[in-house]
Design a protein around this motif. Structure first.
Motif, PDB file in Angstrom:
ATOM      1  N   ALA A  43       0.827  -1.207   0.000  1.00  8.96           N
ATOM      2  CA  ALA A  43       0.000   0.000   0.000  1.00  8.96           C
ATOM      3  C   ALA A  43       0.861   1.256   0.000  1.00  8.96           C
ATOM      4  CB  ALA A  43      -0.929  -0.008   1.208  1.00  8.96           C
ATOM      5  N   ALA A  44       1.938   1.250   0.765  1.00  5.71           N
ATOM      6  CA  ALA A  44       2.817   2.419   0.834  1.00  5.71           C
ATOM      7  C   ALA A  44       3.468   2.713  -0.512  1.00  5.71           C
ATOM      8  CB  ALA A  44       3.895   2.209   1.900  1.00  5.71           C
ATOM      9  N   TYR A  45       3.645   1.690  -1.332  1.00  3.22           N
ATOM     10  CA  TYR A  45       4.255   1.863  -2.653  1.00  3.22           C
ATOM     11  C   TYR A  45       3.211   1.892  -3.770  1.00  3.22           C
ATOM     12  CZ  TYR A  45       8.950   1.577  -0.811  1.00  3.22           C
ATOM     13  OH  TYR A  45      10.120   1.844  -0.137  1.00  3.22           O
ATOM     14  N   GLY A  46       1.936   2.032  -3.402  1.00  3.43           N
ATOM     15  CA  GLY A  46       0.886   2.192  -4.401  1.00  3.43           C
ATOM     16  C   GLY A  46       0.501   0.919  -5.127  1.00  3.43           C
ATOM     17  N   ARG A  47       0.829  -0.215  -4.569  1.00  5.29           N
ATOM     18  CA  ARG A  47       0.467  -1.490  -5.181  1.00  5.29           C
ATOM     19  C   ARG A  47      -0.908  -1.908  -4.655  1.00  5.29           C
ATOM     20  NH1 ARG A  47       4.272  -6.769  -4.685  1.00  5.29           N
ATOM     21  NH2 ARG A  47       2.674  -8.271  -5.207  1.00  5.29           N
ATOM     22  N   PRO A  48      -1.722  -2.571  -5.480  1.00  7.29           N
ATOM     23  CA  PRO A  48      -3.060  -2.985  -5.041  1.00  7.29           C
ATOM     24  C   PRO A  48      -3.012  -3.898  -3.808  1.00  7.29           C
ATOM     25  CG  PRO A  48      -2.799  -3.319  -7.401  1.00  7.29           C
ATOM     26  CD  PRO A  48      -1.450  -2.946  -6.857  1.00  7.29           C
ATOM     27  N   ALA A  49      -4.129  -3.955  -3.121  1.00  4.36           N
ATOM     28  CA  ALA A  49      -4.241  -4.792  -1.927  1.00  4.36           C
ATOM     29  C   ALA A  49      -3.927  -6.245  -2.267  1.00  4.36           C
ATOM     30  CB  ALA A  49      -5.642  -4.684  -1.348  1.00  4.36           C
ATOM     31  N   LEU A  50      -3.320  -6.910  -1.305  1.00  2.00           N
ATOM     32  CA  LEU A  50      -2.911  -8.288  -1.498  1.00  2.00           C
ATOM     33  C   LEU A  50      -3.897  -9.243  -0.844  1.00  2.00           C
ATOM     34  CD1 LEU A  50       0.800  -7.728  -0.413  1.00  2.00           C
ATOM     35  CD2 LEU A  50      -0.075  -7.789  -2.746  1.00  2.00           C
ATOM     36  N   ALA A  51      -4.073 -10.387  -1.452  1.00  2.00           N
ATOM     37  CA  ALA A  51      -4.872 -11.442  -0.825  1.00  2.00           C
ATOM     38  C   ALA A  51      -4.015 -12.087   0.256  1.00  2.00           C
ATOM     39  CB  ALA A  51      -5.271 -12.476  -1.869  1.00  2.00           C
ATOM     40  N   PRO A  52      -4.609 -12.449   1.371  1.00  2.00           N
ATOM     41  CA  PRO A  52      -3.822 -13.094   2.433  1.00  2.00           C
ATOM     42  C   PRO A  52      -3.198 -14.399   1.928  1.00  2.00           C
ATOM     43  CG  PRO A  52      -6.002 -12.502   3.227  1.00  2.00           C
ATOM     44  CD  PRO A  52      -6.000 -12.290   1.745  1.00  2.00           C
ATOM     45  N   PRO A  53      -1.944 -14.640   2.254  1.00  2.02           N
ATOM     46  CA  PRO A  53      -1.305 -15.878   1.805  1.00  2.02           C
ATOM     47  C   PRO A  53      -1.899 -17.093   2.511  1.00  2.02           C
ATOM     48  CG  PRO A  53       0.141 -14.672   3.283  1.00  2.02           C
ATOM     49  CD  PRO A  53      -1.043 -13.798   3.028  1.00  2.02           C
ATOM     50  N   GLU A  54      -1.886 -18.212   1.814  1.00  2.00           N
ATOM     51  CA  GLU A  54      -2.463 -19.446   2.345  1.00  2.00           C
ATOM     52  C   GLU A  54      -1.522 -20.178   3.300  1.00  2.00           C
ATOM     53  OE1 GLU A  54      -5.364 -21.296   0.989  1.00  2.00           O
ATOM     54  OE2 GLU A  54      -6.085 -19.486   0.024  1.00  2.00           O
ATOM     55  N   ASN A  55      -0.199 -19.964   3.122  1.00  2.00           N
ATOM     56  CA  ASN A  55       0.763 -20.697   3.937  1.00  2.00           C
ATOM     57  C   ASN A  55       2.027 -19.856   4.110  1.00  2.00           C
ATOM     58  OD1 ASN A  55       2.457 -21.142   1.569  1.00  2.00           O
ATOM     59  ND2 ASN A  55       0.946 -22.686   0.974  1.00  2.00           N
ATOM     60  N   ILE A  56       2.926 -20.329   4.939  1.00  2.00           N
ATOM     61  CA  ILE A  56       4.125 -19.556   5.245  1.00  2.00           C
ATOM     62  C   ILE A  56       5.021 -19.385   4.019  1.00  2.00           C
ATOM     63  CG2 ILE A  56       5.465 -21.527   6.092  1.00  2.00           C
ATOM     64  CD1 ILE A  56       5.504 -17.893   7.449  1.00  2.00           C
ATOM     65  N   GLU A  57       5.079 -20.373   3.147  1.00  2.00           N
ATOM     66  CA  GLU A  57       5.908 -20.263   1.945  1.00  2.00           C
ATOM     67  C   GLU A  57       5.410 -19.121   1.055  1.00  2.00           C
ATOM     68  OE1 GLU A  57       4.624 -23.226   3.037  1.00  2.00           O
ATOM     69  OE2 GLU A  57       6.499 -24.135   3.760  1.00  2.00           O
ATOM     70  N   ALA A  58       4.097 -19.026   0.883  1.00  2.00           N
ATOM     71  CA  ALA A  58       3.509 -17.944   0.079  1.00  2.00           C
ATOM     72  C   ALA A  58       3.732 -16.591   0.752  1.00  2.00           C
ATOM     73  CB  ALA A  58       2.024 -18.190  -0.138  1.00  2.00           C
ATOM     74  N   ALA A  59       3.655 -16.558   2.083  1.00  2.00           N
ATOM     75  CA  ALA A  59       3.881 -15.307   2.816  1.00  2.00           C
ATOM     76  C   ALA A  59       5.317 -14.828   2.649  1.00  2.00           C
ATOM     77  CB  ALA A  59       3.553 -15.496   4.298  1.00  2.00           C
ATOM     78  N   ILE A  60       6.264 -15.746   2.715  1.00  2.00           N
ATOM     79  CA  ILE A  60       7.679 -15.385   2.532  1.00  2.00           C
ATOM     80  C   ILE A  60       7.920 -14.882   1.117  1.00  2.00           C
ATOM     81  CG2 ILE A  60      10.016 -16.340   2.402  1.00  2.00           C
ATOM     82  CD1 ILE A  60       9.192 -18.182   4.774  1.00  2.00           C
ATOM     83  N   GLU A  61       7.350 -15.569   0.138  1.00  2.00           N
ATOM     84  CA  GLU A  61       7.507 -15.157  -1.266  1.00  2.00           C
ATOM     85  C   GLU A  61       6.936 -13.757  -1.495  1.00  2.00           C
ATOM     86  OE1 GLU A  61       5.645 -16.623  -5.444  1.00  2.00           O
ATOM     87  OE2 GLU A  61       6.579 -18.186  -4.206  1.00  2.00           O
ATOM     88  N   GLU A  62       5.755 -13.484  -0.953  1.00  2.00           N
ATOM     89  CA  GLU A  62       5.135 -12.166  -1.112  1.00  2.00           C
ATOM     90  C   GLU A  62       5.938 -11.089  -0.401  1.00  2.00           C
ATOM     91  OE1 GLU A  62       2.994  -9.251  -2.569  1.00  2.00           O
ATOM     92  OE2 GLU A  62       2.745 -11.324  -3.176  1.00  2.00           O
ATOM     93  N   PHE A  63       6.434 -11.396   0.789  1.00  2.00           N
ATOM     94  CA  PHE A  63       7.248 -10.440   1.539  1.00  2.00           C
ATOM     95  C   PHE A  63       8.506 -10.084   0.753  1.00  2.00           C
ATOM     96  CE2 PHE A  63      10.313  -9.437   5.032  1.00  2.00           C
ATOM     97  CZ  PHE A  63       9.692  -8.277   5.470  1.00  2.00           C
ATOM     98  N   GLN A  64       9.167 -11.076   0.193  1.00  2.00           N
ATOM     99  CA  GLN A  64      10.353 -10.819  -0.628  1.00  2.00           C
ATOM    100  C   GLN A  64       9.995  -9.971  -1.838  1.00  2.00           C
ATOM    101  OE1 GLN A  64      11.601 -14.883  -1.268  1.00  2.00           O
ATOM    102  NE2 GLN A  64      13.042 -14.805   0.456  1.00  2.00           N
ATOM    103  N   SER A  65       8.827 -10.214  -2.408  1.00  2.00           N
ATOM    104  CA  SER A  65       8.374  -9.455  -3.578  1.00  2.00           C
ATOM    105  C   SER A  65       8.163  -7.978  -3.244  1.00  2.00           C
ATOM    106  CB  SER A  65       7.080 -10.066  -4.110  1.00  2.00           C
ATOM    107  OG  SER A  65       6.537  -9.273  -5.141  1.00  2.00           O
ATOM    108  N   VAL A  66       7.491  -7.701  -2.117  1.00  2.00           N
ATOM    109  CA  VAL A  66       7.235  -6.296  -1.786  1.00  2.00           C
ATOM    110  C   VAL A  66       8.506  -5.579  -1.340  1.00  2.00           C
ATOM    111  CG1 VAL A  66       4.784  -6.630  -1.271  1.00  2.00           C
ATOM    112  CG2 VAL A  66       6.447  -6.725   0.592  1.00  2.00           C
ATOM    113  N   LEU A  67       9.462  -6.307  -0.804  1.00  2.00           N
ATOM    114  CA  LEU A  67      10.739  -5.669  -0.459  1.00  2.00           C
ATOM    115  C   LEU A  67      11.443  -5.144  -1.705  1.00  2.00           C
ATOM    116  CD1 LEU A  67      12.207  -8.022   2.301  1.00  2.00           C
ATOM    117  CD2 LEU A  67      11.117  -5.786   2.605  1.00  2.00           C
TER     118      LEU A  67
END
Length: 93
Positions: A43-67
């Motif tokens: 949101a701070a970088y103007g990217r659309p809202a994200l769907a909540p990740p289903e598992n920890i692997e997806a959460a890590i991947e998304e976190f790396q992506s937004v970084l």
């Protein structure tokens, strides 16, 4: 930047969020932390809202992506405290 007098650039460059997990039953989970941080950073970088990740692997991947949204012109600084208080269920620790 700040030392060179570019105070406005510094103010625009940083995003602050005091994450407390909202007192949810899952507030001590790494999955919850990464999910909410990723959504806030996106949101701070103007990217659309994200769907909540289903598992920890997806959460890590998304976190790396937004970084990767951070740039030299618009850096991101994260200060995370009390990580030792996260539940080990998601591999935290």
């Amino acid at each position: 930047l700040y030392a060179s007098g570019k105070h406005d650039d510094v103010a625009r460059s940083f995003y602050f969020n005091s994450w407390m997990g909202g007192g949810q039953a899952t507030s001590d989970r790494l999955l919850t932390l990464l999910s909410e941080l990723s959504s806030d950073i996106a949101a701070a970088y103007g990217r659309p809202a994200l769907a909540p990740p289903e598992n920890i692997e997806a959460a890590i991947e998304e976190f790396q992506s937004v970084l990767r949204l951070a740039t030299a012109q618009r850096p991101l600084v994260l200060l995370l405290d009390a990580l030792d208080q996260l539940d080990r269920a998601d591999g935290a620790g």
